[in-house]
Design a protein around this motif. Structure first.
Motif, PDB file in Angstrom:
ATOM      1  N   THR A   1      86.074  -6.750  25.646  1.00  0.00           N
ATOM      2  CA  THR A   1      86.411  -5.629  26.570  1.00  0.00           C
ATOM      3  C   THR A   1      85.237  -4.583  26.920  1.00  0.00           C
ATOM      4  O   THR A   1      85.261  -3.671  27.578  1.00  0.00           O
ATOM      5  N   VAL A   2      84.302  -4.720  25.923  1.00  0.00           N
ATOM      6  CA  VAL A   2      83.102  -3.957  25.803  1.00  0.00           C
ATOM      7  C   VAL A   2      81.820  -4.589  26.768  1.00  0.00           C
ATOM      8  O   VAL A   2      81.634  -5.559  26.257  1.00  0.00           O
ATOM      9  N   TYR A   3      81.556  -3.809  27.682  1.00  0.00           N
ATOM     10  CA  TYR A   3      80.434  -4.274  28.943  1.00  0.00           C
ATOM     11  C   TYR A   3      79.189  -3.983  28.689  1.00  0.00           C
ATOM     12  O   TYR A   3      79.061  -2.683  28.348  1.00  0.00           O
ATOM     13  N   ASP A   4      77.998  -4.571  28.852  1.00  0.00           N
ATOM     14  CA  ASP A   4      76.876  -4.112  28.932  1.00  0.00           C
ATOM     15  C   ASP A   4      76.716  -3.666  30.382  1.00  0.00           C
ATOM     16  O   ASP A   4      77.205  -3.970  31.446  1.00  0.00           O
ATOM     17  N   PRO A   5      76.275  -1.976  30.386  1.00  0.00           N
ATOM     18  CA  PRO A   5      76.463  -1.255  31.821  1.00  0.00           C
ATOM     19  C   PRO A   5      75.712  -1.925  32.981  1.00  0.00           C
ATOM     20  O   PRO A   5      76.308  -1.716  33.685  1.00  0.00           O
ATOM     21  N   GLU A   6      74.443  -2.217  32.430  1.00  0.00           N
ATOM     22  CA  GLU A   6      73.862  -2.657  33.703  1.00  0.00           C
ATOM     23  C   GLU A   6      74.031  -4.234  33.799  1.00  0.00           C
ATOM     24  O   GLU A   6      73.896  -4.499  35.162  1.00  0.00           O
ATOM     25  N   LEU A   7      74.381  -5.010  32.967  1.00  0.00           N
ATOM     26  CA  LEU A   7      74.463  -6.436  33.319  1.00  0.00           C
ATOM     27  C   LEU A   7      75.673  -7.013  33.532  1.00  0.00           C
ATOM     28  O   LEU A   7      75.940  -7.894  34.150  1.00  0.00           O
ATOM     29  N   ASP A   8      76.745  -5.879  33.274  1.00  0.00           N
ATOM     30  CA  ASP A   8      78.180  -6.437  33.900  1.00  0.00           C
ATOM     31  C   ASP A   8      78.686  -7.512  33.178  1.00  0.00           C
ATOM     32  O   ASP A   8      79.345  -8.115  33.735  1.00  0.00           O
ATOM     33  N   GLU A   9      78.478  -7.671  31.977  1.00  0.00           N
ATOM     34  CA  GLU A   9      79.031  -8.696  31.297  1.00  0.00           C
ATOM     35  C   GLU A   9      79.250  -8.246  29.697  1.00  0.00           C
ATOM     36  O   GLU A   9      78.774  -7.286  29.268  1.00  0.00           O
ATOM     37  N   PRO A  10      80.397  -8.912  29.329  1.00  0.00           N
ATOM     38  CA  PRO A  10      80.866  -8.454  28.009  1.00  0.00           C
ATOM     39  C   PRO A  10      79.661  -8.722  26.844  1.00  0.00           C
ATOM     40  O   PRO A  10      78.861  -9.478  26.925  1.00  0.00           O
ATOM     41  N   ILE A  11      79.684  -7.838  25.917  1.00  0.00           N
ATOM     42  CA  ILE A  11      78.549  -7.849  25.040  1.00  0.00           C
ATOM     43  C   ILE A  11      78.671  -9.191  23.968  1.00  0.00           C
ATOM     44  O   ILE A  11      77.819  -9.644  23.446  1.00  0.00           O
ATOM     45  N   THR A  12      79.862  -9.492  23.945  1.00  0.00           N
ATOM     46  CA  THR A  12      80.204 -10.996  23.071  1.00  0.00           C
ATOM     47  C   THR A  12      79.687 -11.998  24.007  1.00  0.00           C
ATOM     48  O   THR A  12      78.976 -13.058  23.301  1.00  0.00           O
ATOM     49  N   ASP A  13      79.841 -12.147  25.023  1.00  0.00           N
ATOM     50  CA  ASP A  13      79.311 -13.071  26.008  1.00  0.00           C
ATOM     51  C   ASP A  13      77.732 -13.153  25.965  1.00  0.00           C
ATOM     52  O   ASP A  13      77.062 -14.270  26.034  1.00  0.00           O
ATOM     53  N   LEU A  14      77.283 -12.114  25.741  1.00  0.00           N
ATOM     54  CA  LEU A  14      75.733 -11.946  26.135  1.00  0.00           C
ATOM     55  C   LEU A  14      75.005 -12.160  24.375  1.00  0.00           C
ATOM     56  O   LEU A  14      73.804 -12.390  24.456  1.00  0.00           O
ATOM     57  N   GLY A  15      75.923 -12.114  23.555  1.00  0.00           N
ATOM     58  CA  GLY A  15      75.288 -12.546  22.265  1.00  0.00           C
ATOM     59  C   GLY A  15      74.725 -11.198  21.595  1.00  0.00           C
ATOM     60  O   GLY A  15      73.969 -11.352  20.517  1.00  0.00           O
ATOM     61  N   PHE A  16      75.092 -10.062  22.004  1.00  0.00           N
ATOM     62  CA  PHE A  16      74.801  -8.830  21.384  1.00  0.00           C
ATOM     63  C   PHE A  16      75.541  -8.605  20.148  1.00  0.00           C
ATOM     64  O   PHE A  16      74.996  -7.524  19.391  1.00  0.00           O
ATOM     65  N   VAL A  17      76.490  -9.210  19.834  1.00  0.00           N
ATOM     66  CA  VAL A  17      77.403  -8.681  18.569  1.00  0.00           C
ATOM     67  C   VAL A  17      76.781  -9.971  17.403  1.00  0.00           C
ATOM     68  O   VAL A  17      76.944 -10.904  17.578  1.00  0.00           O
ATOM     69  N   ARG A  18      75.745  -8.997  16.640  1.00  0.00           N
ATOM     70  CA  ARG A  18      75.103  -9.869  15.643  1.00  0.00           C
ATOM     71  C   ARG A  18      76.061 -10.112  14.423  1.00  0.00           C
ATOM     72  O   ARG A  18      76.011 -11.709  13.978  1.00  0.00           O
TER      73      ARG A  18
END
Length: 266
Positions: A16-33
């Protein structure tokens, strides 16, 4: 709560946490290491496409992640750490102390955190509106752009694009009833018919900018962390087809995530 259940709940919360600029979940973007959860203790490490991604974006995501995890039943202790960023130490100290945005950045935080969120909510709404209305124009070739002002939310098909638009409208406090006009400004006001083609082109430019940056950031992350490719969910194009971008070259960065200033949010 058992460790496996807590970890699954933590993962869902991070969705449910989104990148504010890219408007995608941080999980989908791969930002969760990494994510560990046991005995009520949750630890998350985040990674970003470059070491100089804008600190305000980085803080927003890390802070939102901590808030989402702290709200979970059974979460007794939550630690969120940002890795490999030029402001990692500053942000991590602020998160650990629950210092807030201004408390973390001091005099450099010229804008309130809620102001930052509002800027990105408006951009996300504009892009979502364009996606939904462009899909409608494709589905109904006889519908002229000038008549989009007559379209109400109930005219839109029940698709992912329409549901995303409704979520974005709700986040801005705009109406979501079936009889509400679909093409509106950030205050919910319809546009005069003569302005609609220009407004739609502007909305399209916002959407293309967001989508382009999302492609670019995914590629940068894969270049920086090759193992992140396995963590990235495929993106969907306007018509539901998977789309993705090739990894970008070293030393380049997308517009929003490249800045080192804390107030570059235009």
């Amino acid at each position: 709560m058992r460790a496996a259940h807590l970890r699954a709940a933590a993962r869902a919360a991070l969705d449910t946490v989104y990148d504010p600029e890219l408007d995608e979940p941080i999980t989908d973007l791969g930002f969760v290491r990494s994510l560990t959860a046991d005995d009520g203790r949750i630890t998350v490490r985040l990674r970003l496409p470059t070491s100089f991604c804008s600190p305000n974006f980085a803080y927003l995501m890390a802070s939102d992640a901590k808030d989402a995890l702290t709200a979970l039943p059974g979460a007794r202790e939550v630690t969120v750490l940002l890795d490999d960023h030029h402001d990692s130490d500053l942000i991590n100290r602020g998160l650990a102390a629950d210092a807030g945005y201004r408390g973390t950045f001091g005099h450099e935080a010229e804008r309130d955190l809620e102001e930052l969120r509002e800027v990105f909510r408006r951009k996300a709404h504009t892009a979502a509106m364009e996606r939904a209305l462009t899909a409608l124009l494709r589905a109904r070739p006889g519908l002229a752009e000038e008549r989009l002002g007559e379209v109400v939310l109930g005219d839109l098909p029940d698709t992912a694009a329409t549901r995303a638009l409704l979520r974005r409208r709700a986040a801005l406090g705009l109406g979501t009833a079936r009889a509400d006009p679909a093409l509106v400004d950030d205050e919910g006001r319809p546009f005069p018919p003569g302005e609609i083609p220009l407004r739609l082109r502007f909305a399209r430019s916002v959407r293309i900018s967001i989508d382009g940056n999302a492609h670019f950031c995914r590629g940068l992350l894969r270049t920086r962390y090759p193992d992140s490719a396995a963590d990235q969910a495929p993106r969907s194009g306007d018509e539901g087809h998977p789309v993705d971008a090739a990894p970008a070259a070293h030393g380049t960065a997308p517009a929003g995530h490249s800045t080192t200033t804390r107030e570059n949010i235009a």
